[in-house]
Write a protein that holds these residues in place. Structure first.
Motif, PDB file in Angstrom:
ATOM      1  N   LEU A 180       7.650  -7.194 -18.100  1.00 23.77           N
ATOM      2  CA  LEU A 180       6.962  -7.756 -19.577  1.00 23.77           C
ATOM      3  C   LEU A 180       6.409  -6.434 -20.174  1.00 23.77           C
ATOM      4  CD1 LEU A 180       4.851 -10.585 -18.450  1.00 23.77           C
ATOM      5  CD2 LEU A 180       6.698 -10.838 -20.274  1.00 23.77           C
ATOM      6  N   PRO A 181       6.407  -6.197 -21.466  1.00 28.35           N
ATOM      7  CA  PRO A 181       6.014  -5.010 -21.863  1.00 28.35           C
ATOM      8  C   PRO A 181       4.455  -4.764 -21.866  1.00 28.35           C
ATOM      9  CG  PRO A 181       6.060  -6.712 -23.655  1.00 28.35           C
ATOM     10  CD  PRO A 181       6.832  -7.097 -22.432  1.00 28.35           C
ATOM     11  N   PRO A 182       3.831  -3.480 -21.659  1.00 34.20           N
ATOM     12  CA  PRO A 182       2.507  -3.461 -21.423  1.00 34.20           C
ATOM     13  C   PRO A 182       1.600  -3.600 -22.586  1.00 34.20           C
ATOM     14  CG  PRO A 182       3.476  -1.312 -21.743  1.00 34.20           C
ATOM     15  CD  PRO A 182       4.766  -2.274 -21.654  1.00 34.20           C
ATOM     16  N   ARG A 183       2.181  -3.836 -23.900  1.00 34.64           N
ATOM     17  CA  ARG A 183       1.645  -4.159 -24.995  1.00 34.64           C
ATOM     18  C   ARG A 183       2.280  -4.833 -26.074  1.00 34.64           C
ATOM     19  NH1 ARG A 183       0.294  -3.309 -30.171  1.00 34.64           N
ATOM     20  NH2 ARG A 183      -1.814  -3.311 -30.669  1.00 34.64           N
ATOM     21  N   VAL A 184       1.595  -5.855 -26.249  1.00 35.38           N
ATOM     22  CA  VAL A 184       2.295  -6.771 -27.416  1.00 35.38           C
ATOM     23  C   VAL A 184       1.335  -7.073 -28.501  1.00 35.38           C
ATOM     24  CG1 VAL A 184       4.295  -7.653 -26.231  1.00 35.38           C
ATOM     25  CG2 VAL A 184       2.043  -8.780 -25.705  1.00 35.38           C
ATOM     26  N   LEU A 241      -8.756  -9.993 -28.800  1.00 36.28           N
ATOM     27  CA  LEU A 241      -7.665 -10.791 -29.202  1.00 36.28           C
ATOM     28  C   LEU A 241      -8.245 -11.195 -30.597  1.00 36.28           C
ATOM     29  CD1 LEU A 241      -5.172 -12.554 -28.758  1.00 36.28           C
ATOM     30  CD2 LEU A 241      -6.363 -14.195 -27.468  1.00 36.28           C
ATOM     31  N   LEU A 242      -9.452 -11.849 -30.803  1.00 33.65           N
ATOM     32  CA  LEU A 242     -10.039 -12.207 -31.912  1.00 33.65           C
ATOM     33  C   LEU A 242      -9.962 -11.033 -33.066  1.00 33.65           C
ATOM     34  CD1 LEU A 242     -12.819 -14.085 -30.638  1.00 33.65           C
ATOM     35  CD2 LEU A 242     -11.341 -14.982 -32.000  1.00 33.65           C
ATOM     36  N   TRP A 284      -1.571  -8.892 -25.834  1.00 33.18           N
ATOM     37  CA  TRP A 284      -2.459  -8.154 -24.928  1.00 33.18           C
ATOM     38  C   TRP A 284      -2.082  -6.663 -24.885  1.00 33.18           C
ATOM     39  CZ3 TRP A 284       1.634 -11.524 -22.487  1.00 33.18           C
ATOM     40  CH2 TRP A 284       2.584 -11.141 -21.487  1.00 33.18           C
ATOM     41  N   ASP A 285      -2.793  -5.772 -24.345  1.00 36.43           N
ATOM     42  CA  ASP A 285      -2.399  -4.531 -24.297  1.00 36.43           C
ATOM     43  C   ASP A 285      -3.320  -4.009 -23.068  1.00 36.43           C
ATOM     44  OD1 ASP A 285      -2.509  -1.849 -24.643  1.00 36.43           O
ATOM     45  OD2 ASP A 285      -3.768  -1.730 -26.688  1.00 36.43           O
TER      46      ASP A 285
END
Length: 303
Positions: free
Chosen positions: A41-45, A79-80, A25-26
């Motif tokens: 949780l990190p804000p972007r993974v 995501l895709l 996510w971002d």
């Protein structure tokens, strides 16, 4: 954590893991409805973060199934794009189900436009119904049977994120749609106790031959965790058999509990002894069969 040699033996010479459950996510690029700073949780993974995490695994991870974290079309397309640009990780994508009651042709709900898009459709391996807070009988899910019909007709998987009390409804759904592959995330248990009522409910799901479950999302920081997870894993193997089980790390949610390598090791230690073929199914074969082998380019049914 289990020794490297012990984990390697359990893999059965598969040549590597297919992780059946990761998230990307971002929060700067799209809204994630449930995300809060206090979750740790990190804000972007992104795929790079995932690649660094899986590089620590005692056995190589060669692919992963990315499960959509929220439920918007913009996020699904993001995501895709991440999936398509980073081969072999993360790999196939599972989108979330968000019903569209005013659009009767949208059997996949929010995901319909993405599935109907010829450029993105091949990357969509399934749709997840995430309703652990909903009705026990799933009666509050609009368009559920139409979703199942559409997924079965296009060779995709239905995933369910449910609590134990909803497993009987998942079993009934699988019975109504015998040509559909159904996958229960986190054994329909998560961090709960694998008591007799859960086991009976999972047995009802297991009675449907195309029902499967993920060994994912089970761990906590408790010192007594090993026995609880081992009991759950043993019951799952007994009821479903290794050929209908698949490993999922639930990364990065799991990173709040333990590093990636430790989640792999804990899962290995929790499983009962398996021969090479059974181990290969759990660690890679079931995920490959469900998410990697189907042709997903045929148009979705309408109406």
């Amino acid at each position: 954590m289990a020794s490297h040699n012990g984990v390697n033996r359990l893999f059965g010479g598969t040549g590597g893991v297919v992780d059946g459950h990761v998230h990307l996510w971002d929060t700067a690029a799209m809204r994630i409805s449930w995300f809060r700073d206090d979750l740790g949780l990190p804000p972007r993974v992104g795929p790079g973060d995932l690649a660094r995490a899986v590089a620590t695994s005692p056995v190589p991870v060669r692919a992963a199934v990315a499960v959509q974290a929220a439920d918007t079309e913009g996020e699904s397309r993001w995501l895709l794009r991440q999936s398509a640009a980073h081969v072999p990780l993360p790999g196939p994508v599972v989108l979330q189900y968000d019903a569209r009651p005013t659009e009767p042709d949208a059997w996949a709900g929010m995901a319909q436009a993405v599935i109907d898009d010829g450029a993105t459709a091949p990357g969509v391996a399934g749709v997840r119904l995430a309703v652990p807070g909903g009705a026990a009988d799933l009666s509050d899910v609009a368009g559920l049977d139409a979703l199942c019909e559409g997924l079965a007709a296009t060779g995709r998987v239905l995933e369910t994120l449910v609590r134990p009390e909803q497993l009987a409804a998942v079993a009934a759904l699988a019975a109504r749609h015998p040509t559909l592959d159904v996958v229960v995330c986190h054994l329909g248990l998560g961090t709960g106790e694998p008591d007799a009522s859960w086991r009976d409910a999972l047995a009802a799901v297991a009675a449907r031959r195309r029902a499967h479950a993920k060994l994912s999302g089970l761990f906590t920081t408790s010192r007594d965790d090993a026995g609880r997870v081992a009991a759950a894993a043993r019951a799952a193997v007994d009821l479903l058999g290794p050929e209908r089980l698949l490993f999922g790390s639930d990364w990065p949610m799991s990173a709040r509990v333990a590093p990636y390598a430790e989640i792999v090791g804990r899962t290995a230690a929790a499983l009962p002894p398996l021969d090479d073929g059974a181990a290969a199914a759990v660690w890679s074969g079931t995920a490959e069969r469900l998410y990697g082998a189907a042709t997903r380019t045929s148009p979705a049914p309408r109406g």
